[in-house]
Design a protein around this motif. Structure first.
Motif, PDB file in Angstrom:
ATOM      1  N   PHE A  25       0.841  -1.202   0.000  1.00 58.54           N
ATOM      2  CA  PHE A  25       0.000   0.000   0.000  1.00 58.54           C
ATOM      3  C   PHE A  25       0.878   1.254   0.000  1.00 58.54           C
ATOM      4  O   PHE A  25       0.652   2.198   0.766  1.00 58.54           O
ATOM      5  CB  PHE A  25      -0.908   0.005   1.233  1.00 58.54           C
ATOM      6  CG  PHE A  25      -1.668  -1.279   1.448  1.00 58.54           C
ATOM      7  CD1 PHE A  25      -2.790  -1.573   0.696  1.00 58.54           C
ATOM      8  CD2 PHE A  25      -1.260  -2.199   2.401  1.00 58.54           C
ATOM      9  CE1 PHE A  25      -3.489  -2.760   0.888  1.00 58.54           C
ATOM     10  CE2 PHE A  25      -1.953  -3.385   2.614  1.00 58.54           C
ATOM     11  CZ  PHE A  25      -3.070  -3.666   1.848  1.00 58.54           C
ATOM     12  N   THR A  26       1.897   1.282  -0.824  1.00 58.90           N
ATOM     13  CA  THR A  26       2.876   2.366  -0.839  1.00 58.90           C
ATOM     14  C   THR A  26       2.217   3.730  -0.896  1.00 58.90           C
ATOM     15  O   THR A  26       1.299   3.969  -1.679  1.00 58.90           O
ATOM     16  CB  THR A  26       3.837   2.203  -2.033  1.00 58.90           C
ATOM     17  OG1 THR A  26       4.583   1.005  -1.837  1.00 58.90           O
ATOM     18  CG2 THR A  26       4.801   3.355  -2.154  1.00 58.90           C
ATOM     19  N   GLY A  27       2.742   4.612  -0.047  1.00 56.03           N
ATOM     20  CA  GLY A  27       2.299   6.003  -0.070  1.00 56.03           C
ATOM     21  C   GLY A  27       0.960   6.252   0.596  1.00 56.03           C
ATOM     22  O   GLY A  27       0.369   7.306   0.400  1.00 56.03           O
ATOM     23  N   THR A  28       0.459   5.279   1.371  1.00 59.62           N
ATOM     24  CA  THR A  28      -0.832   5.455   2.036  1.00 59.62           C
ATOM     25  C   THR A  28      -0.674   5.204   3.533  1.00 59.62           C
ATOM     26  O   THR A  28       0.340   4.673   3.986  1.00 59.62           O
ATOM     27  CB  THR A  28      -1.898   4.484   1.483  1.00 59.62           C
ATOM     28  OG1 THR A  28      -1.619   3.162   1.974  1.00 59.62           O
ATOM     29  CG2 THR A  28      -1.938   4.486  -0.030  1.00 59.62           C
ATOM     30  N   SER A  29      -1.713   5.525   4.272  1.00 55.84           N
ATOM     31  CA  SER A  29      -1.700   5.274   5.718  1.00 55.84           C
ATOM     32  C   SER A  29      -1.792   3.782   6.037  1.00 55.84           C
ATOM     33  O   SER A  29      -1.572   3.379   7.170  1.00 55.84           O
ATOM     34  CB  SER A  29      -2.864   6.009   6.388  1.00 55.84           C
ATOM     35  OG  SER A  29      -4.103   5.510   5.891  1.00 55.84           O
ATOM     36  N   ASN A 124      -3.458  -2.077  -5.283  1.00 55.47           N
ATOM     37  CA  ASN A 124      -4.387  -2.258  -4.177  1.00 55.47           C
ATOM     38  C   ASN A 124      -5.208  -0.990  -4.011  1.00 55.47           C
ATOM     39  O   ASN A 124      -4.714   0.111  -4.251  1.00 55.47           O
ATOM     40  CB  ASN A 124      -3.634  -2.540  -2.867  1.00 55.47           C
ATOM     41  CG  ASN A 124      -3.534  -4.015  -2.564  1.00 55.47           C
ATOM     42  OD1 ASN A 124      -4.516  -4.734  -2.657  1.00 55.47           O
ATOM     43  ND2 ASN A 124      -2.352  -4.465  -2.212  1.00 55.47           N
ATOM     44  N   SER A 125      -6.420  -1.144  -3.547  1.00 54.63           N
ATOM     45  CA  SER A 125      -7.267   0.026  -3.309  1.00 54.63           C
ATOM     46  C   SER A 125      -6.998   0.571  -1.911  1.00 54.63           C
ATOM     47  O   SER A 125      -6.305  -0.045  -1.109  1.00 54.63           O
ATOM     48  CB  SER A 125      -8.740  -0.354  -3.446  1.00 54.63           C
ATOM     49  OG  SER A 125      -9.170  -1.049  -2.294  1.00 54.63           O
ATOM     50  N   LEU A 126      -7.575   1.713  -1.614  1.00 55.64           N
ATOM     51  CA  LEU A 126      -7.457   2.309  -0.285  1.00 55.64           C
ATOM     52  C   LEU A 126      -8.486   1.729   0.673  1.00 55.64           C
ATOM     53  O   LEU A 126      -8.535   2.111   1.840  1.00 55.64           O
ATOM     54  CB  LEU A 126      -7.607   3.828  -0.369  1.00 55.64           C
ATOM     55  CG  LEU A 126      -6.478   4.541  -1.094  1.00 55.64           C
ATOM     56  CD1 LEU A 126      -6.740   6.038  -1.177  1.00 55.64           C
ATOM     57  CD2 LEU A 126      -5.147   4.278  -0.416  1.00 55.64           C
ATOM     58  N   SER A 127      -9.301   0.813   0.177  1.00 54.37           N
ATOM     59  CA  SER A 127     -10.253   0.125   1.056  1.00 54.37           C
ATOM     60  C   SER A 127     -10.155  -1.381   0.793  1.00 54.37           C
ATOM     61  O   SER A 127     -11.068  -1.998   0.254  1.00 54.37           O
ATOM     62  CB  SER A 127     -11.678   0.633   0.827  1.00 54.37           C
ATOM     63  OG  SER A 127     -12.036   0.467  -0.527  1.00 54.37           O
ATOM     64  N   PRO A 128      -9.006  -1.977   1.164  1.00 51.75           N
ATOM     65  CA  PRO A 128      -8.832  -3.403   0.919  1.00 51.75           C
ATOM     66  C   PRO A 128      -9.836  -4.226   1.707  1.00 51.75           C
ATOM     67  O   PRO A 128     -10.322  -3.793   2.756  1.00 51.75           O
ATOM     68  CB  PRO A 128      -7.396  -3.665   1.389  1.00 51.75           C
ATOM     69  CG  PRO A 128      -7.102  -2.577   2.369  1.00 51.75           C
ATOM     70  CD  PRO A 128      -7.889  -1.383   1.898  1.00 51.75           C
ATOM     71  N   GLY A 129     -10.134  -5.399   1.188  1.00 49.40           N
ATOM     72  CA  GLY A 129     -11.114  -6.261   1.850  1.00 49.40           C
ATOM     73  C   GLY A 129     -10.869  -7.719   1.542  1.00 49.40           C
ATOM     74  O   GLY A 129      -9.743  -8.198   1.608  1.00 49.40           O
ATOM     75  N   THR A 130     -11.922  -8.424   1.149  1.00 45.07           N
ATOM     76  CA  THR A 130     -11.838  -9.872   0.953  1.00 45.07           C
ATOM     77  C   THR A 130     -10.860 -10.280  -0.156  1.00 45.07           C
ATOM     78  O   THR A 130     -10.394 -11.420  -0.165  1.00 45.07           O
ATOM     79  CB  THR A 130     -13.227 -10.459   0.633  1.00 45.07           C
ATOM     80  OG1 THR A 130     -13.756  -9.789  -0.504  1.00 45.07           O
ATOM     81  CG2 THR A 130     -14.162 -10.324   1.807  1.00 45.07           C
ATOM     82  N   GLU A 131     -10.546  -9.353  -1.076  1.00 45.39           N
ATOM     83  CA  GLU A 131      -9.604  -9.702  -2.146  1.00 45.39           C
ATOM     84  C   GLU A 131      -8.229 -10.063  -1.583  1.00 45.39           C
ATOM     85  O   GLU A 131      -7.456 -10.782  -2.222  1.00 45.39           O
ATOM     86  CB  GLU A 131      -9.490  -8.569  -3.180  1.00 45.39           C
ATOM     87  CG  GLU A 131      -8.609  -7.402  -2.776  1.00 45.39           C
ATOM     88  CD  GLU A 131      -9.260  -6.444  -1.792  1.00 45.39           C
ATOM     89  OE1 GLU A 131      -8.582  -5.524  -1.328  1.00 45.39           O
ATOM     90  OE2 GLU A 131     -10.460  -6.613  -1.477  1.00 45.39           O
ATOM     91  N   GLN A 132      -7.908  -9.595  -0.381  1.00 40.67           N
ATOM     92  CA  GLN A 132      -6.617  -9.936   0.217  1.00 40.67           C
ATOM     93  C   GLN A 132      -6.496 -11.440   0.454  1.00 40.67           C
ATOM     94  O   GLN A 132      -5.407 -12.002   0.393  1.00 40.67           O
ATOM     95  CB  GLN A 132      -6.391  -9.148   1.512  1.00 40.67           C
ATOM     96  CG  GLN A 132      -6.364  -7.646   1.327  1.00 40.67           C
ATOM     97  CD  GLN A 132      -5.343  -7.169   0.320  1.00 40.67           C
ATOM     98  OE1 GLN A 132      -4.187  -7.561   0.359  1.00 40.67           O
ATOM     99  NE2 GLN A 132      -5.775  -6.309  -0.610  1.00 40.67           N
TER     100      GLN A 132
END
Length: 195
Positions: A25-29, A124-132
């Protein structure tokens, strides 16, 4: 990872325009922002570190060689980077067999896990979920055609991916994502390029 000289590749092959990725998640919180192995070391030092790690893992140098790895690509533009990395790996006694495939062949190889290494751009999106779970779970690793391209199967990472999927608050999501990021990056299954 320590044998890959991102600085040289970025300057010489990418026009200095890329930023090295150090996270899912580079560059994100959501990023754990952990340092990459060999970060700040010279290429010579990184090669020495990689050689020591291979020796410790039970892959000693014998008659100038250790083993061969197969890398599949789906984009001819990636060949220059792969060829440069092959030179670095050769210094470690590793032969990198590079195959650039058309899309149908590439997808077929992915579905059948017919490779040792694959070049893949991860988004990756900023709202990861079940795809992980599709990317990192043991179940996905055992499922042909899944997006767990590394075949990673680690029960702790399974639990962390599940925690991301089940997060109810922003704080829970951030903490779970950072923990997953840290665990995956420290598993050393990725050679981060640039974004």
């Amino acid at each position: 990872i320590t044998s890959f000289d991102f600085g040289w590749v970025n300057t010489s092959l990418m026009g200095g325009q890329a930023r090295q990725v150090n996270s899912l998640f580079t560059g994100t919180s959501l990023s754990a922002n952990i340092p990459l192995p060999g970060e700040g070391a010279s290429q010579r030092q990184r090669i020495r570190m990689a050689s020591d790690l291979l020796d410790e893992a039970g892959y000693p140098l014998r008659d100038g060689t250790r083993f061969t790895l197969g890398l599949i690509l789906n984009d001819g533009a990636q060949e220059k980077i792969a060829l440069y990395w092959a030179q670095s790996l050769k210094r470690l006694g590793i032969t990198l067999d590079i195959r650039t495939l058309d899309t149908a062949q590439f997808v077929g190889a992915l579905n059948e896990y017919d490779y040792d290494l694959v070049s893949h751009r991860w988004v990756n999106s900023l709202s990861p979920g079940t795809e992980q779970m599709l990317y990192w779970s043991c179940e996905a690793a055992e499922t042909p055609g899944s997006r767990n391209y590394s075949g990673l199967c680690d029960k702790e990472i399974d639990q962390l991916a599940q925690a991301v999927a089940q997060a109810q608050t922003t704080q829970d999501l951030t903490q779970a994502s950072q923990a997953l990021d840290r665990a995956v990056m420290q598993s050393h299954i990725l050679v981060p390029l640039g974004g």
